[in-house]
Motif scaffolding. Structure first.
Motif, short mmCIF file in Angstrom:
data_model
loop_
_atom_site.label_atom_id
_atom_site.label_comp_id
_atom_site.label_asym_id
_atom_site.label_seq_id
_atom_site.Cartn_x
_atom_site.Cartn_y
_atom_site.Cartn_z
N GLN A 179 33.77 61.03 15.11
CA GLN A 179 32.53 61.32 14.07
C GLN A 179 31.05 60.50 15.90
N SER A 180 29.62 61.16 15.05
CA SER A 180 28.72 61.12 16.25
C SER A 180 28.90 59.45 16.24
N GLY A 181 28.21 58.81 17.63
CA GLY A 181 28.26 57.42 17.25
C GLY A 181 28.96 56.57 17.76
N ARG A 182 29.87 56.88 17.97
CA ARG A 182 31.35 56.13 17.58
C ARG A 182 31.80 55.35 19.20
N LYS A 301 24.89 51.20 19.56
CA LYS A 301 24.55 52.53 18.86
C LYS A 301 23.24 53.18 18.87
N SER A 339 29.85 54.85 24.98
CA SER A 339 29.30 55.80 23.53
C SER A 339 29.20 56.32 23.91
N GLY A 340 30.44 57.83 23.00
CA GLY A 340 30.39 59.23 23.17
C GLY A 340 30.68 60.06 24.12
#
Length: 344
Positions: A179-182, A301, A339-340
């Motif tokens: 998932q994006s934003g993890r 985030k 992040s990502g």
């Protein structure tokens, strides 16, 4: 998992924080980070009859909110790794009784936030679980009573003293689901015990500074990275006394900390000018936990921070060791969050 150098774990599957929470007391709710916390109690009693029961309620609230934020059910949680400052880590153990999942109790004093996160990430990265919760807590009135003087005593404190925060922070680590934003947990540097020879429990910042500097030095040595790789590096609770000492020690080691923003959770959580009762700044297991799982994760985030290194520091004294005149051994554990994106 891969070992880097002599003290650092690299999490090869890049586990993610699927949900986290930060719950604090009224004083922390008056500080500059108030908007980042998930829940703020308006009373130190929290509806309980004792301070210890209040801290337990604090911890249970944070764990519950972390599950909600992770959007998973309690029965999906497979491990709970936690600890606190109370004798026999009763806040964590009693919270584990309520959760009813396999439990690993750990003690690293105020470094417990990153110690628990490192262990939870290792469990997930090794395939030992799909979801593991890492958490810790502290309560001003329980800690002050155990390690110094009860709040009701009203003792005068020196300028080096710090204010134990009332707060609990929990994070649920899971496998990378794409998932994006993890937020990924990428490395953990496990610190060595350092002892400057200090015996004053009102000067924790100075006592813990060498451990923070040693762990940071080890992290950069093991990973081959420089401070500039990170957008932010924070220590746990060195506050206004310990952070300058850590900066000096790192400068002597030739570590160019000026490449990044280098701060301290104990300085970030309070406004030292307005909240003068905190004296040198914040401390306690909940200090780095609530700042990390509240302020830092939310900024990551939002895309304001991409890479952060959290170095939680802990003073490993006990009431008994202090009474026997022992010096204060300290430790620091560092965990990197990204992040990502792809691995550097």
């Amino acid at each position: 998992m891969k070992q880097l150098g002599s003290q650092t774990w690299q999490f090869t599957t890049r586990p993610v924080i699927v949900g986290a929470s930060s719950v604090v007391g009224p004083e922390e709710g008056e500080g500059p980070l108030a908007s980042y916390f998930d829940f703020i109690y308006d009373s130190l009693e929290m509806g309980e009859k004792t301070w210890e029961k209040a801290e337990r309620a604090l911890f249970e609230k944070a764990a519950k909110l972390a599950l909600i934020n992770a959007e998973i059910q309690e029965q999906q949680l497979e491990f709970f790794v936690g600890g606190d400052l109370m004798n026999q880590i009763i806040s964590s153990s009693f919270a584990a009784r309520k959760l009813g999942v396999p439990y690993l109790g750990v003690f690293g004093a105020c470094s417990t936030s990153m110690e628990s996160l490192a262990i939870a990430s290792m469990i997930v990265d090794s395939g030992g679980a799909n979801y593991a919760l890492a958490g810790t807590s502290s309560h001003n009135c329980t800690v002050e009573k155990q390690f110094r003087y009860p709040t009701e005593y009203g003792s005068q404190k020196p300028p080096t003293a710090q204010y134990t925060i009332t707060g609990s922070g929990c994070a649920i680590v899971g496998k990378d689901d794409g998932q994006s934003g993890r937020i990924h947990v990428t490395t953990a540097t496990i610190g060595k015990v350092m002892d400057l020879g200090l015996t004053d429990p009102f000067n924790m910042g100075a006592a813990m500074a060498p451990a923070a500097a040693d762990t940071l030095t080890a992290h950069f040595r093991d990973t081959g990275l420089s401070p500039g790789y990170y957008d932010l590096i924070v220590t746990g609770d060195l506050a206004s006394v310990g952070l300058p000492i850590a900066k000096k020690l790192l400068a002597e080691e030739g570590i160019p900390m000026e490449q990044t923003v280098f701060s301290d959770c104990g300085l970030m959580i309070y406004d030292l000018e307005k909240q003068k009762y905190v004296i040198a700044g914040g401390s306690g297991c909940g200090c780095s936990a609530t700042v990390t799982y509240g302020h830092i994760l939310k900024r990551m985030k939002r895309g304001e921070l991409k890479r952060v290194l959290v170095v939680a520091t802990g003073a490993l004294l006990s009431p008994l060791s202090y009474q026997q005149g022992e010096s204060i051994p300290c430790v620091a554990h560092a965990v990197s969050l990204e992040s990502g994106g792809e691995e550097a």
